[in-house]
Design a protein around this motif. Structure first.
Motif, short mmCIF file in Angstrom:
data_model
loop_
_atom_site.label_atom_id
_atom_site.label_comp_id
_atom_site.label_asym_id
_atom_site.label_seq_id
_atom_site.Cartn_x
_atom_site.Cartn_y
_atom_site.Cartn_z
N ASP B 145 -56.37 134.16 -12.87
CA ASP B 145 -55.56 135.33 -12.60
C ASP B 145 -55.46 135.58 -11.09
N HIS B 146 -56.59 135.47 -10.42
CA HIS B 146 -56.57 135.76 -8.99
C HIS B 146 -56.02 134.60 -8.16
N LEU B 147 -56.14 133.37 -8.66
CA LEU B 147 -55.42 132.26 -8.00
C LEU B 147 -53.91 132.53 -8.10
N SER B 148 -53.50 132.97 -9.27
CA SER B 148 -52.09 133.31 -9.48
C SER B 148 -51.66 134.40 -8.51
N GLN B 149 -52.52 135.41 -8.32
CA GLN B 149 -52.20 136.49 -7.38
C GLN B 149 -52.07 135.96 -5.95
N ILE B 150 -52.99 135.11 -5.53
CA ILE B 150 -52.95 134.57 -4.16
C ILE B 150 -51.62 133.84 -3.91
N VAL B 151 -51.22 132.97 -4.82
CA VAL B 151 -49.99 132.20 -4.58
C VAL B 151 -48.76 133.10 -4.69
N ARG B 152 -48.83 134.12 -5.55
CA ARG B 152 -47.70 135.06 -5.66
C ARG B 152 -47.53 135.86 -4.35
N VAL B 153 -48.64 136.35 -3.82
CA VAL B 153 -48.57 137.13 -2.58
C VAL B 153 -48.05 136.25 -1.44
N MET B 154 -48.51 135.01 -1.37
CA MET B 154 -48.00 134.09 -0.34
C MET B 154 -46.51 133.86 -0.53
N ALA B 155 -46.10 133.57 -1.75
CA ALA B 155 -44.68 133.26 -2.01
C ALA B 155 -43.79 134.41 -1.57
N LYS B 156 -44.23 135.63 -1.82
CA LYS B 156 -43.39 136.79 -1.51
C LYS B 156 -43.15 136.99 -0.01
N GLN B 157 -43.99 136.38 0.82
CA GLN B 157 -43.74 136.44 2.27
C GLN B 157 -42.46 135.68 2.64
N HIS B 158 -42.00 134.80 1.77
CA HIS B 158 -40.77 134.03 2.00
C HIS B 158 -39.63 134.48 1.09
N ARG B 159 -39.73 135.68 0.56
CA ARG B 159 -38.72 136.14 -0.39
C ARG B 159 -37.31 136.12 0.22
N GLU B 160 -37.21 136.58 1.46
CA GLU B 160 -35.89 136.61 2.12
C GLU B 160 -35.49 135.21 2.59
N ALA B 161 -36.49 134.49 3.11
CA ALA B 161 -36.19 133.20 3.75
C ALA B 161 -35.56 132.17 2.82
N VAL B 162 -35.83 132.26 1.54
CA VAL B 162 -35.30 131.25 0.61
C VAL B 162 -33.82 131.46 0.28
N GLY B 163 -33.27 132.62 0.67
CA GLY B 163 -31.84 132.88 0.43
C GLY B 163 -31.52 132.85 -1.05
N PRO B 164 -30.41 132.16 -1.43
CA PRO B 164 -29.95 132.21 -2.82
C PRO B 164 -30.92 131.57 -3.82
N TRP B 165 -31.84 130.73 -3.34
CA TRP B 165 -32.78 130.06 -4.26
C TRP B 165 -33.71 131.04 -4.97
N ALA B 166 -33.80 132.27 -4.48
CA ALA B 166 -34.72 133.26 -5.08
C ALA B 166 -34.54 133.35 -6.61
N VAL B 167 -33.30 133.18 -7.08
CA VAL B 167 -33.06 133.33 -8.53
C VAL B 167 -33.75 132.24 -9.35
N TYR B 168 -34.05 131.11 -8.73
CA TYR B 168 -34.72 130.00 -9.44
C TYR B 168 -36.24 130.08 -9.39
N LEU B 169 -36.78 130.99 -8.58
CA LEU B 169 -38.22 130.94 -8.29
C LEU B 169 -38.93 132.10 -8.98
N ARG B 170 -39.43 131.81 -10.15
CA ARG B 170 -40.06 132.81 -11.02
C ARG B 170 -41.16 133.60 -10.33
N VAL B 171 -41.91 132.91 -9.46
CA VAL B 171 -43.04 133.56 -8.78
C VAL B 171 -42.58 134.73 -7.92
N LEU B 172 -41.34 134.72 -7.46
CA LEU B 172 -40.82 135.82 -6.63
C LEU B 172 -40.45 137.05 -7.47
N ARG B 173 -40.29 136.86 -8.76
CA ARG B 173 -39.89 137.98 -9.63
C ARG B 173 -41.08 138.62 -10.33
N SER B 174 -42.27 138.01 -10.23
CA SER B 174 -43.39 138.50 -11.04
C SER B 174 -44.21 139.54 -10.28
#
Lengths: 174, 174
Positions: B145-174
């Motif tokens: 659970d906490h490994l999942s949290q670590i990678v989710r928090v990291m991923a969200k730092q690039h939420r804007e940078a990925v542009g339109p790809w955000a819709v494909y990246l489940r980790v950004l929506r969780s």
């Protein structure tokens, strides 16, 4: 956080070691189980990461950097790994992923990309124009997305075993 | 997947190396950023994992195994790490987590638990009676659970940078 090539590479270069630390030597109950029909096991996810090294991110980066007449990205087959990795061991896949990632990052470093290169565009089949910066950011988040998938799939194998604690464990609900 | 002590330990013993492979040496932009007010950074999550080694899972396992008159688990402070780790480095936390986990798993192995021990019960403040098997299963899923949290928090730092790809990246929506 703004995109920074060096900071993105810092994540990309770690992923093979993370996946290896997580999965190498684990019993198949963890690595070959999935979330139900038509979902992937951790083994499948590593196969998909390999496919991305061979046929996605650097291939698309090359299309963008070439700035040729046709900047459309070649198609990506999400199921390529299924037939390709039949009969392979997880250990073989972990080695292959590490080799491919290292080679791709060597190529990326060799390009010595400047800010103006990051703004160059290619054409995504669904989204239309996308920049190299967006592609490279997505490479990073794609790694994190699939790490998230691996740990989620593993966690769900213990969904019943945790008993009442399931309500506290977010990873079991996602 | 039924609970199996050896297979659970196989995950538990890997977690410190996984967290280290993921975070050691990364820029603070990745390790000290969070998901917004009152959320944790990867640094905070490692602090919480340390708290769990010191004051949660093995402490509760000892209460169960003692089978004394009072089998209630002592309270767990989810915010202990916040004051405790002020001024510490991530590298110090990674070392501490690895030491504590190794010591706890040595103690667990030393108990040579049989199936009947796994069925022993303690009393959780919210859930009432829980078994040792449920506690140990939860230890594993808590790591994931906490490994999942670590990678989710990291991923969200690039939420804007990925542009339109955000819709494909489940980790950004969780």
């Amino acid at each position: 956080m703004n995109f920074d090539l060096e900071k993105s590479v810092a994540v990309l270069e770690r992923t093979p070691a993370v996946v290896r630390a997580l999965l190498a030597g684990l019993p198949d109950d963890w690595t070959r189980a999935n979330e139900g029909p038509d979902t992937w096991s951790p083994f499948d996810v590593v196969g998909h990461l390999i496919d991305n090294e061979e046929t996605n991110f650097m291939v698309r980066a090359r299309v963008i950097l070439a700035q040729g007449a046709d900047r459309r990205f070649p198609p990506f087959d999400r199921f390529r790994h299924v037939r390709l990795n039949e009969g392979k061991t997880l250990s073989e896949l972990l080695d292959r992923f590490a080799e491919l990632r290292a080679a791709n990052l060597r190529e990326l470093a060799g390009r010595r990309l400047k800010a103006d290169a990051l703004a160059l565009r290619g054409e995504h089949p669904d989204f239309g124009a996308v920049t190299l910066e967006q592609l490279l950011s997505t490479w990073v988040v794609h790694d994190l997305d699939h790490l998230s998938q691996i740990v989620r799939v593993m966690a769900k194998q213990h969904r019943e075993a945790v008993g009442p604690w399931a309500v506290y464990l977010r990873v079991l609900r996602s």
